[in-house]
Design a protein around this motif. Structure first.
Motif, PDB file in Angstrom:
ATOM      1  N   PRO B  35      32.378  28.384  82.985  1.00 12.93           N
ATOM      2  CA  PRO B  35      32.844  27.392  83.959  1.00 12.93           C
ATOM      3  C   PRO B  35      32.194  27.656  85.305  1.00 12.93           C
ATOM      4  O   PRO B  35      31.855  28.780  85.653  1.00 12.93           O
ATOM      5  CB  PRO B  35      34.356  27.650  84.029  1.00 12.93           C
ATOM      6  N   SER B  36      32.026  26.582  86.059  1.00 12.49           N
ATOM      7  CA  SER B  36      31.336  26.720  87.329  1.00 12.49           C
ATOM      8  C   SER B  36      32.240  27.382  88.368  1.00 12.49           C
ATOM      9  O   SER B  36      33.456  27.214  88.351  1.00 12.49           O
ATOM     10  CB  SER B  36      30.915  25.332  87.790  1.00 12.49           C
ATOM     11  N   VAL B  37      31.620  28.155  89.260  1.00 18.75           N
ATOM     12  CA  VAL B  37      32.399  28.796  90.324  1.00 18.75           C
ATOM     13  C   VAL B  37      32.897  27.751  91.311  1.00 18.75           C
ATOM     14  O   VAL B  37      34.008  27.816  91.805  1.00 18.75           O
ATOM     15  CB  VAL B  37      31.538  29.842  91.057  1.00 18.75           C
ATOM     16  N   GLY B  38      32.087  26.747  91.594  1.00 16.28           N
ATOM     17  CA  GLY B  38      32.465  25.694  92.530  1.00 16.28           C
ATOM     18  C   GLY B  38      31.978  25.982  93.931  1.00 16.28           C
ATOM     19  O   GLY B  38      31.793  27.119  94.317  1.00 16.28           O
ATOM     20  N   GLY B  39      31.785  24.935  94.701  1.00 12.32           N
ATOM     21  CA  GLY B  39      31.379  25.077  96.094  1.00 12.32           C
ATOM     22  C   GLY B  39      32.592  25.054  96.985  1.00 12.32           C
ATOM     23  O   GLY B  39      33.721  25.261  96.541  1.00 12.32           O
ATOM     24  N   ILE B  40      32.408  24.795  98.300  1.00 10.06           N
ATOM     25  CA  ILE B  40      33.536  24.875  99.221  1.00 10.06           C
ATOM     26  C   ILE B  40      34.582  23.815  98.936  1.00 10.06           C
ATOM     27  O   ILE B  40      35.742  23.980  99.298  1.00 10.06           O
ATOM     28  CB  ILE B  40      33.104  24.766 100.704  1.00 10.06           C
ATOM     29  N   SER B  41      34.199  22.714  98.257  1.00  7.82           N
ATOM     30  CA  SER B  41      35.207  21.682  98.041  1.00  7.82           C
ATOM     31  C   SER B  41      35.868  21.780  96.671  1.00  7.82           C
ATOM     32  O   SER B  41      36.790  21.037  96.390  1.00  7.82           O
ATOM     33  CB  SER B  41      34.588  20.297  98.209  1.00  7.82           C
ATOM     34  N   THR B  42      35.412  22.680  95.806  1.00  8.44           N
ATOM     35  CA  THR B  42      36.020  22.761  94.475  1.00  8.44           C
ATOM     36  C   THR B  42      36.447  24.173  94.090  1.00  8.44           C
ATOM     37  O   THR B  42      37.126  24.343  93.094  1.00  8.44           O
ATOM     38  CB  THR B  42      35.047  22.262  93.394  1.00  8.44           C
ATOM     39  N   PHE B  43      36.058  25.179  94.870  1.00  6.31           N
ATOM     40  CA  PHE B  43      36.400  26.554  94.515  1.00  6.31           C
ATOM     41  C   PHE B  43      37.902  26.752  94.467  1.00  6.31           C
ATOM     42  O   PHE B  43      38.427  27.434  93.591  1.00  6.31           O
ATOM     43  CB  PHE B  43      35.775  27.484  95.565  1.00  6.31           C
ATOM     44  N   ASN B  44      38.610  26.121  95.408  1.00  4.95           N
ATOM     45  CA  ASN B  44      40.049  26.378  95.517  1.00  4.95           C
ATOM     46  C   ASN B  44      40.857  25.841  94.358  1.00  4.95           C
ATOM     47  O   ASN B  44      42.022  26.195  94.213  1.00  4.95           O
ATOM     48  CB  ASN B  44      40.584  25.772  96.818  1.00  4.95           C
ATOM     49  N   ILE B  45      40.254  24.976  93.525  1.00  4.07           N
ATOM     50  CA  ILE B  45      41.012  24.428  92.399  1.00  4.07           C
ATOM     51  C   ILE B  45      41.513  25.564  91.524  1.00  4.07           C
ATOM     52  O   ILE B  45      42.684  25.646  91.195  1.00  4.07           O
ATOM     53  CB  ILE B  45      40.132  23.489  91.549  1.00  4.07           C
ATOM     54  N   ALA B  46      40.579  26.440  91.139  1.00  3.52           N
ATOM     55  CA  ALA B  46      40.945  27.499  90.203  1.00  3.52           C
ATOM     56  C   ALA B  46      41.158  28.841  90.883  1.00  3.52           C
ATOM     57  O   ALA B  46      41.908  29.658  90.382  1.00  3.52           O
ATOM     58  CB  ALA B  46      39.862  27.635  89.133  1.00  3.52           C
ATOM     59  N   HIS B  47      40.476  29.073  91.999  1.00  7.25           N
ATOM     60  CA  HIS B  47      40.451  30.427  92.548  1.00  7.25           C
ATOM     61  C   HIS B  47      41.003  30.524  93.962  1.00  7.25           C
ATOM     62  O   HIS B  47      40.930  31.586  94.564  1.00  7.25           O
ATOM     63  CB  HIS B  47      39.013  30.955  92.565  1.00  7.25           C
ATOM     64  N   GLY B  48      41.521  29.435  94.510  1.00  2.85           N
ATOM     65  CA  GLY B  48      41.967  29.476  95.903  1.00  2.85           C
ATOM     66  C   GLY B  48      43.074  30.467  96.133  1.00  2.85           C
ATOM     67  O   GLY B  48      43.046  31.262  97.074  1.00  2.85           O
ATOM     68  N   PHE B  49      44.049  30.463  95.236  1.00  2.35           N
ATOM     69  CA  PHE B  49      45.200  31.339  95.402  1.00  2.35           C
ATOM     70  C   PHE B  49      44.784  32.803  95.313  1.00  2.35           C
ATOM     71  O   PHE B  49      45.157  33.625  96.152  1.00  2.35           O
ATOM     72  CB  PHE B  49      46.236  31.004  94.326  1.00  2.35           C
ATOM     73  N   VAL B  50      43.986  33.129  94.314  1.00  5.20           N
ATOM     74  CA  VAL B  50      43.619  34.540  94.119  1.00  5.20           C
ATOM     75  C   VAL B  50      42.744  35.035  95.264  1.00  5.20           C
ATOM     76  O   VAL B  50      42.887  36.170  95.721  1.00  5.20           O
ATOM     77  CB  VAL B  50      42.870  34.737  92.786  1.00  5.20           C
ATOM     78  N   GLU B  51      41.819  34.170  95.728  1.00  6.00           N
ATOM     79  CA  GLU B  51      40.963  34.611  96.822  1.00  6.00           C
ATOM     80  C   GLU B  51      41.785  34.887  98.075  1.00  6.00           C
ATOM     81  O   GLU B  51      41.558  35.870  98.775  1.00  6.00           O
ATOM     82  CB  GLU B  51      39.895  33.559  97.131  1.00  6.00           C
ATOM     83  N   SER B  52      42.770  34.016  98.345  1.00  2.00           N
ATOM     84  CA  SER B  52      43.552  34.264  99.557  1.00  2.00           C
ATOM     85  C   SER B  52      44.447  35.492  99.379  1.00  2.00           C
ATOM     86  O   SER B  52      44.760  36.164 100.361  1.00  2.00           O
ATOM     87  CB  SER B  52      44.370  33.034  99.927  1.00  2.00           C
ATOM     88  N   LEU B  53      44.817  35.814  98.123  1.00  5.92           N
ATOM     89  CA  LEU B  53      45.549  37.068  97.894  1.00  5.92           C
ATOM     90  C   LEU B  53      44.700  38.259  98.292  1.00  5.92           C
ATOM     91  O   LEU B  53      45.156  39.163  99.008  1.00  5.92           O
ATOM     92  CB  LEU B  53      45.926  37.199  96.417  1.00  5.92           C
ATOM     93  N   VAL B  54      43.446  38.275  97.823  1.00  6.61           N
ATOM     94  CA  VAL B  54      42.620  39.452  98.102  1.00  6.61           C
ATOM     95  C   VAL B  54      42.290  39.529  99.580  1.00  6.61           C
ATOM     96  O   VAL B  54      42.160  40.618 100.146  1.00  6.61           O
ATOM     97  CB  VAL B  54      41.345  39.461  97.214  1.00  6.61           C
ATOM     98  N   ARG B  55      42.179  38.375 100.238  1.00  6.65           N
ATOM     99  CA  ARG B  55      41.950  38.421 101.676  1.00  6.65           C
ATOM    100  C   ARG B  55      43.185  38.900 102.423  1.00  6.65           C
ATOM    101  O   ARG B  55      43.066  39.496 103.496  1.00  6.65           O
ATOM    102  CB  ARG B  55      41.514  37.045 102.189  1.00  6.65           C
ATOM    103  N   GLY B  56      44.369  38.613 101.902  1.00  5.26           N
ATOM    104  CA  GLY B  56      45.564  39.191 102.494  1.00  5.26           C
ATOM    105  C   GLY B  56      45.597  40.694 102.314  1.00  5.26           C
ATOM    106  O   GLY B  56      45.985  41.438 103.210  1.00  5.26           O
TER     107      GLY B  56
END
Lengths: 196, 420
Positions: B35-56
Motif C-alpha cells: 500500500p502507498s505511504v501517501g503524501g501530505i493529503s493522504t498520509f493521515n488516513i492510515a497513519h495520522g494517529f500513530v505518527e502523532s503518537l510518536v511525535r508526542g
C-alpha cells in the motif's frame, strides 16, 4: 427523429448537428440542479477531507499532551465552515431554481418564453455551484494539512499555536472567495416561471 | 471490451492513486503489493494517529536541564530523585534503589511498551516498517542465545536478558541453544526453528552464502570456528540492512529519502566496525580478508563498492585510517578515534547518528520518526547508563561525556550555527 442543420449529411435516426445542438438540448434545469449538487457535495468532500486530516493528528497528539484538545478544535471548526459555505450556497441556488409552471402547455414552452434568461440562469447556477465546490475542496484540504501540523506543533511548543493558526486562516479564506463569487454570479440568474 | 485493468487517467493519478497499491515484483520479506505511504493529503488516513503518537513521545526525551541535574548528583539516590521527575520516573518508582543495569532494564522495558503500542495501532505499510525495526533486536536475541550456550549460561538467565523488542515464542527461544555450534548444527537450527521466524530469511541467506564458501574451499575451515558466531551476527545484520534498505526504497517519497540515507551511513558504520573488530582475530588473515571478511560488508552505503574493496585489503589500524580518511564524511570520525582524547570511533559515529536522526523529525507524513525515536531512545539509555555508572564510581570528570539529544547546545549544532 433524425435531425440535421445547415444541410448536413447525417441520415441516422439520432444525429446531432454539432456540439451546440448537444449542449442546447441539455436542460438548463439539469445544469442548475447539477450545479447545486456539485456545490454542496464538493464542499462537504473538502470539509470531510480536512477534518480527517486534522482530527487524526489531533487525537494522537492529545494522548501525550492533553492540553491541546480544546484549542485545536478550531482547526476542525475552520474545516466545518467550508461545508457550511456549501450548504449556504445550495440554499441560495435552490431559491433561484423555479418551476416553469406558467410557461408550459402540453409539454412545450409557450410563445414568448424567455429562453435567454432560462439558459443564462442554468449555466450561471451550474458555474456558481462549481465555484463554491472546487474552492472548498482546496480550502478544506489546505486547512486540514495546516491543522494537522498545528496540532503537532502545539503539542511540542504552545507558543507556535497562534502563528500556525494564521496559516489556517489564510487557507480558509480560499473558501470565502468561492462563496462570494458564487453569490455574485448567481445574483443575475433568474429562471423564468411565467410569461410576463 | 476494453483491457482488464483500466489505464490510469490523469484524474486517477492525481486523486485516487494514493489509495491504491502498486503492483511490484515479489520481494524479500513482504508481499508483492505494498500500500502507498501517501503524501501530505493522504498520509493521515492510515497513519495520522500513530505518527502523532510518536511525535508526542518525542516530548519524553530528557532535556538539558535534566541532564544537568543528573550530572550534579553525588549518589544514585539523588539520581533516582532527579529521574523521578522525568518521563522515566514512573518506571523507576517501584525500585528501592537504582543501579545502572536496573535503569537500563527499566528504560528498555518502557521503550518496548511504547513501541509495541505503536505497532498495535499501525497498518500496512507502517506495520512492516516497524517489524523491520524489530528484526534487528531479534537478530541480537538469537546471537545472545547462541553465544550464551557456548559459554554455558542458563537458558532462563539468557531469556531474561533478551531484548523485549525482539522476542520470539518462548518455545522457539528455548530450543535455540539445543543445537550444536557447527555448520550442520546451524543448518538444522534453521530448518527446525528459525524458518518460521521473520529473521529466517536472513539465516537462510547466510547458510547459502557459507555453503558456497565452504564448497569453494573444499574443506571445513577450522580456523574460522572461533569467530564464527561473530561472522553469523555480522552476516545477519548485513542481510537485514540490505532488506530494510530495499523496503524503504520501495516506499518512496520522504521515507525513502531520509531512511535510505540513515541506512547507508549505518551500513558504512557496520563495515568499518567489522574491519576494526577483526584486527587480532583469525578474520584478519590475508587469505581470509579478501573472501570472508569482504562478504560481511553490505552492498549499500557510500563505501560500496570502492570503499569496501579497499577495506577488504586493510590489515591494521593505520591502513584502516588511510582508507577511511579518503572519505570526507568519515575522515573526521577517524580523527576523533586517533586524537587520543579517550574517544573512540564509536563515539564519533554516535554523535553523527544523533545529528542525522534528529533531522528525521523535521518533516511530516513519513515513517522516519518511528525509526528515529527508537534509535534516539537507545542513545538516551546509553547516556543514562554512562551517567549513573560515573556517579556510582565517583568519576565526576567524565560524567559529561554523553551525547545530548535535541539539545540547542549540542556540539554539532553549535558548530553549524557558527557560535562559540
Amino acid at each position: 427523429m433524425s435531425s440535421y442543420m445547415n444541410g448536413g449529411s447525417c441520415v441516422g435516426e439520432f444525429c446531432n448537428a454539432g456540439w451546440s445542438e448537444v449542449l442546447t438540448n441539455m436542460s438548463p434545469y439539469g445544469w442548475g440542479s447539477f450545479g447545486l449538487a456539485f456545490g454542496l457535495s464538493l464542499s462537504v468532500i473538502g470539509a470531510a477531507w480536512g477534518i480527517f486530516l486534522t482530527g487524526s493528528s489531533l487525537v494522537g497528539a492529545a494522548v501525550k499532551a492533553p492540553r491541546i484538545r480544546s484549542k485545536n478544535l478550531i482547526s476542525v471548526i475552520f474545516c466545518e465552515a467550508t461545508a457550511i459555505y456549501g450548504v449556504i450556497m445550495a440554499i441560495v441556488l435552490n431559491g433561484l431554481m423555479k418551476k416553469p409552471e406558467g410557461g408550459v402547455e402540453d409539454g412545450a414552452f409557450v410563445e414568448g418564453w424567455n429562453w435567454g434568461a432560462m439558459y443564462f440562469a442554468g449555466y450561471g447556477v451550474f458555474s456558481a455551484g462549481l465555484s463554491v465546490g472546487l474552492t472548498n475542496v482546496a480550502s478544506g484540504i489546505a486547512v486540514g494539512v495546516a491543522g494537522s501540523s498545528c496540532a503537532l506543533a502545539d503539542a511540542q511548543d504552545p507558543s507556535l499555536f497562534v502563528k500556525i493558526l494564521i496559516v489556517e486562516i489564510f487557507a480558509s479564506a480560499l473558501g470565502i472567495f468561492g462563496i462570494i463569487v458564487g453569490i455574485i454570479q448567481s445574483n443575475n440568474c433568474q429562471f423564468p416561471y411565467d410569461v410576463a | 471490451s476494453g483491457p482488464c485493468r483500466p489505464t490510469p487517467s490523469p484524474c486517477f493519478r492525481l486523486f485516487l492513486a494514493p489509495f491504491f497499491s502498486q503492483e511490484d515484483a515479489p520481494t524479500m520479506s513482504y508481499g508483492p503489493t505494498l500500500p502507498s505511504v501517501g503524501g501530505i493529503s493522504t498520509f493521515n488516513i492510515a497513519h495520522g494517529f500513530v505518527e502523532s503518537l510518536v511525535r508526542g513521545m518525542r516530548n519524553s526525551f530528557l532535556k538539558d536541564s535534566d541532564y544537568h541535574h543528573l550530572t550534579q548528583c553525588d549518589t544514585l539516590d539523588d539520581c533516582k530523585m532527579n529521574l523521578g521527575e522525568t518521563d522515566l520516573g514512573l518506571a523507576l518508582q517501584n525500585m528501592a534503589a537504582i543501579s545502572p543495569p536496573l535503569v537500563q532494564r527499566a528504560a528498555i522495558g518502557k521503550l518496548s511498551e511504547e513501541f509495541l503500542y505503536l505497532r498495535s495501532q499501525s497498518v500496512e505499510p507502517l506495520s512492516t516498517f516497524l517489524d523491520f525495526i524489530q528484526h534487528e533486536y531479534m537478530i541480537d536475541n538469537i546471537m545472545l542465545l547462541l553465544k550464551g550456550t557456548l559459554s554455558g549460561r542458563d537458558i532462563n538467565d539468557l531469556i531474561s536478558l533478551a531484548h523485549p523488542l525482539g522476542l520470539f515464542k518462548e518455545s522457539t527461544m528455548r530450543s535455540i541453544p539445543t543445537f550444536e555450534s557447527s555448520p550442520k548444527g546451524y543448518a538444522d537450527l534453521y530448518q527446525c526453528v528459525l524458518v518460521d521466524t521473520p529473521v529466517g530469511l536472513y539465516f537462510s541467506k547466510f547458510l547459502a552464502e557459507s555453503a558456497q564458501a565452504l564448497g569453494s574451499a573444499g574443506e571445513v575451515r577450522n580456523v574460522l570456528e572461533e569467530v564464527e558466531i561473530e561472522i553469523i551476527k555480522a552476516s545477519l545484520q548485513k542481510f537485514w540492512l540490505e532488506d530494510f534498505y530495499a523496503f524503504c526504497e520501495k516506499l518512496g517519497g520522504d521515507t525513502a529519502e531520509i531512511m535510505c540515507e540513515i541506512l547507508r551511513t549505518r551500513a558504512d558504520t557496520h563495515a568499518i566496525n567489522v574491519t576494526l573488530n577483526s584486527f587480532g582475530t583469525a578474520l584478519n588473515e590475508p587469505s581470509i580478508r579478501a573472501s570472508d571478511r569482504r562478504r560481511l560488508y553490505p552492498s549499500i552505503g557510500h563505501l560500496y563498492p570502492h570503499g569496501t574493496a579497499l577495506l577488504a585489503t586493510v590489515g591494521d589500524a593505520d591502513q584502516l585510517g588511510a582508507v577511511v580518511s579518503q572519505f570526507s564524511q568519515y575522515a573526521p570520525a577517524w580523527q576523533v578515534h586517533t586524537s587520543g582524547e579517550g574517544k573512540s570511533i564509536d563515539d564519533a559515529f554516535y554523535e553523527r547518528d544523533v545529528a542525522a536522526l534528529e533531522l528525521a523529525f523535521e518533516g511530516q507524513c513519513h515513517f522516519a520518526p518511528f525509526y528515529s525515536y527508537v534509535k534516539l531512545k537507545e542513545q538516551e539509555i546509553r547516556n543514562l547508563v554512562w551517567i549513573t555508572e560515573c556517579v556510582l564510581q565517583g568519576q565526576k570528570g567524565s560524567v559529561n561525556e554523553f551525547v545530548p539529544i535535541f539539545s540547542q547546545h549540542a556540539p554539532w549544532r553549535v558548530k553549524a550555527q557558527g557560535r562559540r
